[in-house]
Enzyme design. Structure first.
Site, mmCIF file in Angstrom:
data_model
loop_
_atom_site.group_PDB
_atom_site.id
_atom_site.type_symbol
_atom_site.label_atom_id
_atom_site.label_comp_id
_atom_site.label_asym_id
_atom_site.label_seq_id
_atom_site.Cartn_x
_atom_site.Cartn_y
_atom_site.Cartn_z
ATOM 1 N N CYS A 104 61.050 19.633 33.143
ATOM 2 C CA CYS A 104 62.013 19.568 34.245
ATOM 3 C C CYS A 104 61.359 18.915 35.456
ATOM 4 O O CYS A 104 60.186 19.142 35.750
ATOM 5 C CB CYS A 104 62.569 20.943 34.579
ATOM 6 S SG CYS A 104 61.543 21.938 35.659
ATOM 7 N N GLU A 105 62.144 18.106 36.119
ATOM 8 C CA GLU A 105 61.580 17.361 37.241
ATOM 9 C C GLU A 105 61.424 18.216 38.492
ATOM 10 O O GLU A 105 60.811 17.778 39.460
ATOM 11 C CB GLU A 105 62.427 16.115 37.533
ATOM 12 C CG GLU A 105 63.821 16.385 38.039
ATOM 13 C CD GLU A 105 64.623 15.094 38.199
ATOM 14 O OE1 GLU A 105 64.382 14.146 37.437
ATOM 15 O OE2 GLU A 105 65.473 15.058 39.087
ATOM 16 N N HIS A 106 61.940 19.426 38.481
ATOM 17 C CA HIS A 106 61.823 20.289 39.663
ATOM 18 C C HIS A 106 60.543 21.108 39.658
ATOM 19 O O HIS A 106 59.983 21.395 40.707
ATOM 20 C CB HIS A 106 63.033 21.219 39.752
ATOM 21 C CG HIS A 106 64.328 20.475 39.814
ATOM 22 N ND1 HIS A 106 65.394 20.741 38.976
ATOM 23 C CD2 HIS A 106 64.706 19.444 40.594
ATOM 24 C CE1 HIS A 106 66.374 19.899 39.250
ATOM 25 N NE2 HIS A 106 65.996 19.105 40.226
ATOM 26 N N HIS A 107 60.093 21.531 38.471
ATOM 27 C CA HIS A 107 58.906 22.382 38.389
ATOM 28 C C HIS A 107 57.824 21.824 37.476
ATOM 29 O O HIS A 107 56.753 22.427 37.352
ATOM 30 C CB HIS A 107 59.292 23.780 37.877
ATOM 31 C CG HIS A 107 60.344 24.453 38.704
ATOM 32 N ND1 HIS A 107 61.698 24.351 38.425
ATOM 33 C CD2 HIS A 107 60.249 25.204 39.823
ATOM 34 C CE1 HIS A 107 62.388 25.020 39.324
ATOM 35 N NE2 HIS A 107 61.537 25.554 40.195
ATOM 36 N N GLN A 145 68.204 18.226 32.460
ATOM 37 C CA GLN A 145 68.907 18.225 31.175
ATOM 38 C C GLN A 145 70.179 17.382 31.258
ATOM 39 O O GLN A 145 70.567 16.724 30.297
ATOM 40 C CB GLN A 145 69.221 19.669 30.763
ATOM 41 C CG GLN A 145 69.767 19.750 29.339
ATOM 42 C CD GLN A 145 69.972 21.164 28.868
ATOM 43 O OE1 GLN A 145 69.229 22.080 29.240
ATOM 44 N NE2 GLN A 145 70.985 21.377 28.037
ATOM 45 N N HIS A 173 64.785 26.646 29.349
ATOM 46 C CA HIS A 173 63.947 26.099 30.420
ATOM 47 C C HIS A 173 62.878 27.110 30.802
ATOM 48 O O HIS A 173 63.193 28.215 31.250
ATOM 49 C CB HIS A 173 64.816 25.777 31.654
ATOM 50 C CG HIS A 173 65.730 24.604 31.438
ATOM 51 N ND1 HIS A 173 65.602 23.421 32.129
ATOM 52 C CD2 HIS A 173 66.767 24.420 30.584
ATOM 53 C CE1 HIS A 173 66.529 22.568 31.723
ATOM 54 N NE2 HIS A 173 67.256 23.149 30.793
ATOM 55 N N CYS A 175 61.029 27.117 33.277
ATOM 56 C CA CYS A 175 61.033 27.458 34.705
ATOM 57 C C CYS A 175 62.005 28.598 35.001
ATOM 58 O O CYS A 175 61.914 29.236 36.046
ATOM 59 C CB CYS A 175 61.328 26.226 35.567
ATOM 60 S SG CYS A 175 62.925 25.481 35.265
HETATM 61 ZN ZN LIG Z 1 62.733 23.612 36.571
#
Ligand SMILES: [Zn+2]
Length: 214
Positions: A104-107, A145, A173, A175
């Site tokens: 995931c590009e956030h975490h 996703q 996920h 995260c």
């Molecule tokens: Zn994430």
């Protein structure tokens, strides 16, 4: 089936289909990347020169080259080799349960699960393993996703020109499982329907029931 390599009209393809990403910064050296890992180890509270950790930055950077190799790959080239002979076949082709993993590009934490891909060919079909490779090309990048789902569908639509495309991803996920709300086992499901699948709810239902059908 006769194998043919058709010239792609690349000018008409979306940028993410036509070429590998080209970020506007130079890629750091391997030494710089390993130094960054040392910093993160120290930030976590450990000592990067401790015996058990001494080789870790090298191993992490090796893993990055594998986990993010999709940045070096071009989706259009993966689907380049198409077959023109489809005979009288006039229904969709479904490849179910394609295992995948992404980050995931956030975490920058993994999410993984299964992809289900259907398309209704008009004149071009593609080797079925190529659909799985396409999932990996986009999956082995930093992703959401939702983007992953729509990029896979767009690439198939633009390159094969089918009557329709359906893509469904179900993934867990890390995260969400290991941090934050810590909900182990929850699944996120995304779908993208194009063409005949978008226009025809019955076809969507048939796709869903074939995906679910044991
Ligand atoms: Zn994430």
């Amino acid at each position: 089936m006769d194998a043919v390599v058709k010239p792609l009209r690349k000018a008409q393809l979306s940028e993410h289909v036509r070429k590998a990403p080209q970020p506007p910064i130079a890629r750091p050296s391997r030494e710089e990347a390993e130094a960054a890992v040392r910093t993160l180890i120290a930030f976590a509270g450990d000592y990067p020169d401790r015996e058990g950790l001494i080789e870790t930055p090298k191993r992490v950077v090796d893993a990055y080259e594998e986990l993010y190799r999709g940045y070096n790959e071009c989706p259009a080239e993966v689907l380049d080799r198409t077959f023109s002979e489809i005979g009288k076949y006039d229904d969709f082709v479904l490849v179910r349960d394609i295992g995948f993993n992404s980050h995931c590009e956030h975490h920058m934490m993994p999410f993984m699960g299964k992809a289900h891909i259907a398309y209704k060919p008009v004149e071009r079909v593609v080797g079925l393993s190529k659909l799985a490779r396409l999932v990996d090309v986009y999956g082995r990048r930093l992703q959401t996703q939702e983007h992953l789902t729509s990029q896979i569908a767009t690439a198939i639509d633009e390159i094969l020109n089918p009557q329709g495309v359906a893509v469904m991803l179900e993934a867990e996920h890390m995260c969400m499982s290991l941090r934050g709300v810590e909900k182990l086992g929850s699944k996120t499901i995304t779908t993208q329907f194009i063409g005949s699948f978008r226009d025809n709810p019955d076809e969507q239902v048939r796709f869903m029931s074939m995906v679910r059908g044991g």
